[in-house]
Design an enzyme around this catalytic site. Structure first.
Site, PDB file in Angstrom:
ATOM      1  N   GLY A  11     -42.206  14.626 -80.188  1.00 17.73           N
ATOM      2  CA  GLY A  11     -43.222  13.524 -79.588  1.00 17.73           C
ATOM      3  C   GLY A  11     -43.771  13.868 -78.564  1.00 17.73           C
ATOM      4  N   ARG A  34     -39.731  11.391 -87.566  1.00 13.25           N
ATOM      5  CA  ARG A  34     -40.567  11.409 -88.334  1.00 13.25           C
ATOM      6  C   ARG A  34     -41.899  11.297 -88.808  1.00 13.25           C
ATOM      7  NH1 ARG A  34     -39.210   5.200 -87.155  1.00 13.25           N
ATOM      8  NH2 ARG A  34     -40.172   5.689 -85.636  1.00 13.25           N
ATOM      9  N   ASP A  57     -35.160  10.774 -90.150  1.00 10.75           N
ATOM     10  CA  ASP A  57     -34.940   9.312 -89.230  1.00 10.75           C
ATOM     11  C   ASP A  57     -33.273   9.468 -88.916  1.00 10.75           C
ATOM     12  OD1 ASP A  57     -34.515   7.050 -87.688  1.00 10.75           O
ATOM     13  OD2 ASP A  57     -36.020   6.133 -89.179  1.00 10.75           O
ATOM     14  N   LYS A  81     -39.458   3.306 -78.108  1.00 11.66           N
ATOM     15  CA  LYS A  81     -39.621   3.221 -76.508  1.00 11.66           C
ATOM     16  C   LYS A  81     -40.654   1.936 -75.997  1.00 11.66           C
ATOM     17  CE  LYS A  81     -39.200   8.012 -76.086  1.00 11.66           C
ATOM     18  NZ  LYS A  81     -39.093   8.208 -77.761  1.00 11.66           N
ATOM     19  N   SER A 120     -32.714   9.594 -71.767  1.00  8.73           N
ATOM     20  CA  SER A 120     -32.139   8.320 -71.910  1.00  8.73           C
ATOM     21  C   SER A 120     -33.892   7.943 -70.862  1.00  8.73           C
ATOM     22  CB  SER A 120     -31.242   8.227 -71.260  1.00  8.73           C
ATOM     23  OG  SER A 120     -31.035   6.136 -70.626  1.00  8.73           O
ATOM     24  N   LYS A 123     -34.854   2.484 -67.807  1.00  8.96           N
ATOM     25  CA  LYS A 123     -35.008   0.659 -67.808  1.00  8.96           C
ATOM     26  C   LYS A 123     -33.442   0.778 -68.328  1.00  8.96           C
ATOM     27  CE  LYS A 123     -40.158   0.709 -68.764  1.00  8.96           C
ATOM     28  NZ  LYS A 123     -40.166   1.345 -68.496  1.00  8.96           N
ATOM     29  N   LYS A 135     -30.872   1.621 -74.831  1.00  8.51           N
ATOM     30  CA  LYS A 135     -30.457   2.598 -73.683  1.00  8.51           C
ATOM     31  C   LYS A 135     -29.647   2.615 -73.263  1.00  8.51           C
ATOM     32  CE  LYS A 135     -32.271   5.980 -74.531  1.00  8.51           C
ATOM     33  NZ  LYS A 135     -33.075   6.724 -75.908  1.00  8.51           N
ATOM     34  N   VAL A 162     -43.703   9.310 -67.794  1.00  5.83           N
ATOM     35  CA  VAL A 162     -43.931  10.516 -67.672  1.00  5.83           C
ATOM     36  C   VAL A 162     -45.373  10.626 -67.438  1.00  5.83           C
ATOM     37  CG1 VAL A 162     -44.320  12.521 -68.291  1.00  5.83           C
ATOM     38  CG2 VAL A 162     -42.076  11.718 -68.455  1.00  5.83           C
ATOM     39  N   GLU A 246     -40.577  -6.810 -68.999  1.00  8.97           N
ATOM     40  CA  GLU A 246     -41.328  -5.957 -67.823  1.00  8.97           C
ATOM     41  C   GLU A 246     -40.724  -6.296 -66.323  1.00  8.97           C
ATOM     42  OE1 GLU A 246     -45.451  -3.816 -69.668  1.00  8.97           O
ATOM     43  OE2 GLU A 246     -45.574  -5.595 -68.663  1.00  8.97           O
TER      44      GLU A 246
END
Length: 263
Positions: A11, A34, A57, A81, A120, A123, A135, A162, A246
């Protein structure tokens, strides 16, 4: 750090971690994820004999244990995520983010890993959605694992949004600018914590280097208002409203709210 395994390593953060690790004297940098196609792209980018590639995985404990053979440090970044995915299908969040973390912890102990760092999220504090709750549970699992003299040492670090990460607003809004189209915005008054990919990688690697076990590392991050970011980028937007789960303002810990950090 002699031999490092990064779960979810193909990722956005994984790329930054690999770039940093290959500048050190690390003997092996292992990727477990994965995404076989993403791994293929990384192979083209990182043509280094120290790299190792494992398709797998974190839901598969046996695969994780085999990937940890002769590994000193594990950086556990694998996670689902997307907030909306967790709201629609929270069971999948639990399988990857909670049960997957248990698999990583047990496999690391079986493989005699020295250090395990959980990546982590902001959130995880006072969670309002399934992703944050998963998380939070992952953090609690990691920190509860530091009882007595057991190995590996465990630590967790939280970070915020990020810049430029997959699925974040900046690359989406850049595409809207290039195509001269309107970009969606949830709420111009919403605030989010901010860090660069280099800062995110440094946070994780510095935690791994300096940890003594049992830490929850929370950086002091600046924050931005979505409306201000859109204005700075020059993008035209339309407001959709916040999605289910959210928050208007995120928090890193007690008393550290993104609405305050931006001032």
């Amino acid at each position: 750090m002699r031999s490092v395994l990064i779960t979810g390593g193909s990722g956005f953060l994984g790329h930054a971690l690999v770039e940093s690790l290959l500048k050190t004297d690390a003997e092996r940098v292992c990727i477990l994820s994965r995404g076989e196609y993403r791994q293929h792209l990384m192979r083209q980018q990182f043509k280094d004999s120290r790299m190792r590639w494992f398709v797998g995985d974190v839901r598969d404990r046996d695969r994780v244990r085999r990937a940890m053979h002769d590994v000193d440090v594990v950086i556990h970044a694998a996670a689902l995520k997307r907030v909306e995915v967790g709201e629609y299908d929270p069971a999948e969040m639990v399988k990857t983010n909670v049960l997957g973390t248990i698999n990583v912890m047990e496999a690391a102990e079986d493989a005699c890993v020295q250090k395990l760092v959980l990546v982590s999220s902001d959130k995880a504090y006072a969670p309002a959605n399934a992703y944050g709750a998963s998380k939070m549970m992952a953090e609690k699992l990691i920190l509860a694992g530091m009882r007595g003299d057991r190995r590996p040492l465990h630590a967790a670090c939280r970070y915020g949004n990020v810049s430029g990460s997959t699925g974040s607003v900046i690359p989406i809004w850049r595409t809207a600018l290039e195509q001269d189209t309107l970009a969606c915005m949830t709420d111009p008054n919403a605030t989010r914590f901010w860090m660069t990919r280099e800062e995110a990688a440094d946070l994780v690697l510095n935690t791994a280097r300096t940890m003594v076990g049992g830490e929850l590392v929370i950086p002091d991050l600046p924050a931005y208002r979505l409306g201000d970011l859109a204005e700075a980028m020059g993008v035209r937007t339309y407001v959709t409203g916040l999605g289910q789960g959210e928050k208007v303002h995120e928090s890193m810990s007690e008393g550290r709210c993104s609405a305050d950090a931006r001032r």
